[in-house]
Design an enzyme around this catalytic site. Structure first.
Site, mmCIF file in Angstrom:
data_model
loop_
_atom_site.group_PDB
_atom_site.id
_atom_site.type_symbol
_atom_site.label_atom_id
_atom_site.label_comp_id
_atom_site.label_asym_id
_atom_site.label_seq_id
_atom_site.Cartn_x
_atom_site.Cartn_y
_atom_site.Cartn_z
ATOM 1 N N SER A 228 40.688 43.631 40.470
ATOM 2 C CA SER A 228 41.858 43.903 39.642
ATOM 3 C C SER A 228 41.506 44.818 38.463
ATOM 4 O O SER A 228 40.960 45.900 38.671
ATOM 5 C CB SER A 228 42.472 42.575 39.181
ATOM 6 O OG SER A 228 43.757 42.763 38.649
ATOM 7 N N GLU B 281 50.834 43.891 48.058
ATOM 8 C CA GLU B 281 50.668 43.848 46.610
ATOM 9 C C GLU B 281 51.110 45.164 45.972
ATOM 10 O O GLU B 281 50.955 46.239 46.557
ATOM 11 C CB GLU B 281 49.241 43.498 46.217
ATOM 12 C CG GLU B 281 48.134 44.367 46.748
ATOM 13 C CD GLU B 281 46.784 43.961 46.146
ATOM 14 O OE1 GLU B 281 46.671 44.001 44.909
ATOM 15 O OE2 GLU B 281 45.869 43.614 46.906
ATOM 16 N N HIS C 169 47.211 39.988 46.056
ATOM 17 C CA HIS C 169 46.262 40.459 45.063
ATOM 18 C C HIS C 169 44.982 39.612 45.026
ATOM 19 O O HIS C 169 45.043 38.385 44.932
ATOM 20 C CB HIS C 169 46.941 40.440 43.689
ATOM 21 C CG HIS C 169 46.202 41.178 42.629
ATOM 22 N ND1 HIS C 169 45.873 42.498 42.742
ATOM 23 C CD2 HIS C 169 45.735 40.778 41.417
ATOM 24 C CE1 HIS C 169 45.252 42.895 41.649
ATOM 25 N NE2 HIS C 169 45.137 41.871 40.841
#
Length: 308
Positions: free
Chosen positions: A150, A248, A278
């Site tokens: 991320s 996502e 995610h």
């Protein structure tokens, strides 16, 4: 550019269906400091890999945790950056997840506790990333792989581009590779999947990403190349591996990174996993796709560490 699309396993489809039903009953996680305990508790659910030990340490000016397998390459290390939209997350909470990569790669990892916003806005995280890398070099590590998920994936890519630019000027060394999972590489949120995957993504919402970006950037433009590595020159990079879920909103960040690296003459292998969301590899206790993705990450790091 190498692109591989992985079909969803029937068992994973059942798990994801149940997960979506559960998440539909809960409020969206806010990317703000009050959510830190909740986010850490979520990440701590990943099981610890067998044979991996943890040790608190400071590398450069950055505190964090070493994750060490029972047997590892002596002069090699992974520098890992956790996710959390630059506002959430901690090295301690991500230790279990990183232990799974470490066991598969056979390489120790330092998990950096870089400073978070809003207490420490941009460029604090980038400064800490560079300090941690320089610290590993000072400790004698000659072969270093970068990795992250991320926001941590975006931070790893930003650091990689900075180090590659310095190396072209004859300054410093370049990591041997980078493995990124669902990287957030564009804080301007310009990817088309912000719209096309908005309904499919049960975890991450564009409005929350915008709030986190504002906290992190403060008065900096979201297209600043060190905050959003998609706006950096991505030429001269070592091999890159990206894993992302097809469901996502950050899907196109991975696609665009792979395209940019390839267009610049580099090597980028992009894996898109149908039905996944995610940072799905953290759910390896339930998802076959997660276990396979982590196997690929481990093999990629091991291969490039050896080649270096």
């Amino acid at each position: 550019m190498s692109i591989e699309t992985h079909r969803e396993y029937p068992g994973d489809r059942v798990v994801m269906s149940a997960l979506r039903k559960t998440l539909a009953k809960q409020p969206t996680l806010a990317f703000a400091p009050p959510s830190r305990p909740i986010f850490d508790a979520m990440m701590e659910q990943t099981p610890v890999a067998e044979g991996v030990s943890f040790e608190a340490a400071t590398v450069g000016s950055v505190t964090g945790w070493w994750c060490r397998p029972a047997l590892s390459e002596g002069q090699a290390a992974i520098l890992y950056f956790h996710g959390g939209a630059y506002v959430l997350g901690s090295a301690a909470a991500h230790r279990n997840f990183v232990s799974q990569i470490v066991r598969r790669a056979g390489v120790a990892a330092f998990l950096a506790d870089y400073r978070l916003a809003p207490e420490n806005p941009f460029p604090a995280a980038v400064e800490d990333a560079l300090s941690a890398f320089d610290g590993l070099v000072d400790l004698g590590y000659e072969r270093i792989a970068l990795a992250g998920d991320s926001a941590g994936g975006g931070l790893a890519l930003s650091l990689l581009a900075m180090l590659s630019a310095k190396a072209r000027q004859g300054k410093g060394i370049v990591p041997c590779c980078a493995a990124l999972m669902s990287p957030w590489a564009d804080l301007a949120l310009a990817g088309a999947s912000m719209i096309t995957r908005a309904e499919a993504d049960p975890l991450v919402k564009r409005v929350e990403l915008k709030k986190a970006a504002d906290l992190y950037l403060k008065d900096t433009t979201p297209t600043d190349p060190h905050a959003s590595p998609l706006y950096q020159e991505l030429d001269g990079l070592p091999p890159l591996l990206l894993h992302v879920g097809d469901n996502e909103v950050l899907l196109d960040d991975s696609r665009r990174v792979a395209e940019a690296v390839t267009d610049a003459g580099g090597q980028a292998a992009l894996h898109i996993w149908e039905g996944m969301v995610h940072v799905f590899p953290s759910n390896l206790s339930q998802l076959q796709a997660a276990r396979e993705a982590l196997d690929l990450v481990g093999a990629f790091v091991r291969q490039n560490i050896a080649a270096e």
